[in-house]
Write a protein that holds these residues in place. Structure first.
Motif, PDB file in Angstrom:
ATOM      1  N   VAL A 181       0.828  -1.229   0.000  1.00  0.00           N
ATOM      2  CA  VAL A 181       0.000   0.000   0.000  1.00  0.00           C
ATOM      3  C   VAL A 181       0.862   1.281   0.000  1.00  0.00           C
ATOM      4  N   PRO A 182       1.889   1.491   0.785  1.00  0.00           N
ATOM      5  CA  PRO A 182       2.385   0.635   1.878  1.00  0.00           C
ATOM      6  C   PRO A 182       1.767   1.020   3.221  1.00  0.00           C
ATOM      7  N   PHE A 183       1.515   0.002   4.062  1.00  0.00           N
ATOM      8  CA  PHE A 183       0.931   0.146   5.398  1.00  0.00           C
ATOM      9  C   PHE A 183       1.647  -0.832   6.311  1.00  0.00           C
ATOM     10  N   LEU A 184       2.150  -0.343   7.449  1.00  0.00           N
ATOM     11  CA  LEU A 184       2.897  -1.209   8.379  1.00  0.00           C
ATOM     12  C   LEU A 184       1.902  -2.007   9.206  1.00  0.00           C
ATOM     13  N   ALA A 185       1.884  -3.341   8.984  1.00  0.00           N
ATOM     14  CA  ALA A 185       0.942  -4.213   9.699  1.00  0.00           C
ATOM     15  C   ALA A 185       1.606  -5.550   9.967  1.00  0.00           C
ATOM     16  N   PRO A 194      -1.945   5.355  -2.005  1.00  0.00           N
ATOM     17  CA  PRO A 194      -2.415   4.714  -0.772  1.00  0.00           C
ATOM     18  C   PRO A 194      -3.685   5.332  -0.201  1.00  0.00           C
ATOM     19  N   HIS A 195      -4.592   4.460   0.305  1.00  0.00           N
ATOM     20  CA  HIS A 195      -5.848   4.911   0.916  1.00  0.00           C
ATOM     21  C   HIS A 195      -6.098   4.156   2.208  1.00  0.00           C
ATOM     22  N   ALA A 196      -6.597   4.884   3.214  1.00  0.00           N
ATOM     23  CA  ALA A 196      -7.062   4.295   4.485  1.00  0.00           C
ATOM     24  C   ALA A 196      -8.537   4.640   4.592  1.00  0.00           C
ATOM     25  N   VAL A 197      -9.408   3.639   4.462  1.00  0.00           N
ATOM     26  CA  VAL A 197     -10.851   3.857   4.394  1.00  0.00           C
ATOM     27  C   VAL A 197     -11.508   3.379   5.678  1.00  0.00           C
ATOM     28  N   GLN A 198     -12.389   4.221   6.228  1.00  0.00           N
ATOM     29  CA  GLN A 198     -13.178   3.771   7.371  1.00  0.00           C
ATOM     30  C   GLN A 198     -14.659   4.038   7.123  1.00  0.00           C
TER      31      GLN A 198
END
Ligand SMILES: N[C@H](CCC[C@H](N)C(=O)O)C(=O)O
Length: 279
Positions: free
Chosen positions: A130-134, A160-164
């Motif tokens: 994404v990059p996303f640290l997980a 990159p997207h962070a969807v809520q």
């Protein structure tokens, strides 16, 4: 040096588009910022630069710069305006193009009603990409933001997207939390923060606090990422109307490695000439 530009918008997400085909154009971050300033420059959410394709069989290269000056991988509303621009400027008479972006080839197509459908390519769901640290792969990740925790889905559409999911998009949450998520440490290249309200399995409302631009009236890649996230969560069907503050997009995704298809308008506002700030 003077610079000809075309001011365009896709659902109120606004751009200047430059022809780097007839004459190569090179801009540094400071020049992009100055052009993007809504008081001292022209003003835009993103600057779109059209360049010749680098590979045979492709029609153009598409480069995108946020108003913050940084170059980014993708812009969905911009891709629709891109197709309208190259046709209106006489750079092509094709109705469907193969366009190189920083993260792959996209295929915008002019519809009979004047709207544009873009094959945006498949979403990228692996956190590291994404990059996303997980620590592990999951559809939903709890994200600590100050003393609050938000359940986000990390999706890349090249960017990159962070969807809520929220009960109501029309609250101060977007402006209060969007900037904190944008620069969250778990997103090494920062992130576009999406807030979607589920209206039905076929319709959502969406607001996006964009990386490098702040909240925009619409975000094309954000709409794609939100629908992918909603389908991944089992909340949405395969074709969704996405209502943004600037208007509606239609997003379709069949799952897996299928491409995400986005349909919506592209509008030319005016043509202009500006004195390019010295580098
Ligand atoms: N702010 C985004 C780029 C523009 C995306 C948006 N305007 C769209 O229509 O997709 C980013 O930094 O990834």
């Amino acid at each position: 040096m003077t610079l000809r530009f075309t001011k365009m918008q896709g659902l109120g997400n606004d751009f200047i588009v430059l022809d780097g085909v007839r004459n190569p154009i090179a801009l540094d971050a400071a020049q992009v910022q100055q052009l993007g300033d809504r008081h001292f420059g022209v003003g835009f959410d993103q600057l779109l630069l059209v360049e010749p394709a680098q590979q045979a069989g492709h029609d153009f290269r598409y480069r995108i710069f946020n108003s913050s000056g940084e170059e980014v991988e993708h812009c969905g509303n911009g891709a629709r305006c891109f197709l309208k621009f190259v046709r209106d400027q006489g750079l092509t008479d094709k109705r469907e193009l193969a366009v190189e972006t920083a993260r792959g080839v996209i295929y915008p197509k002019l519809e009979d009603n004047g709207e544009v459908t873009v094959d945006m390519g498949p979403p990228e769901l692996h956190a590291a990409e994404v990059p996303f640290l997980a620590e592990h792969e999951a559809v939903i990740h709890p994200l600590q933001v100050g003393d609050e925790v938000f359940d986000i889905t990390a999706v890349s559409m090249g960017n990159p997207h962070a969807v809520q999911v929220v009960d109501d998009v029309d609250t101060d949450l977007v402006q209060r939390v969007g900037p904190l998520i944008e620069k969250h440490a778990r997103f090494p290249r920062k992130v576009n923060a999406g807030f979607m309200q589920i209206v039905s399995r076929d319709a959502i409302k969406l607001r996006v606090y964009e990386r490098g631009a702040g909240e925009t009236l619409a975000c094309g890649t954000g709409a794609c990422a939100a629908v992918v996230a909603g389908i991944q969560r089992g909340l949405l069907n395969g074709r969704v109307r996405v209502s943004t503050r600037g208007g509606d997009l239609t997003i379709a995704w069949a799952g897996g490695d299928a491409p995400v298809l986005m349909t919506g308008p592209a509008v030319t506002v005016f043509e202009g000439v500006i004195n390019l700030p010295e580098a």
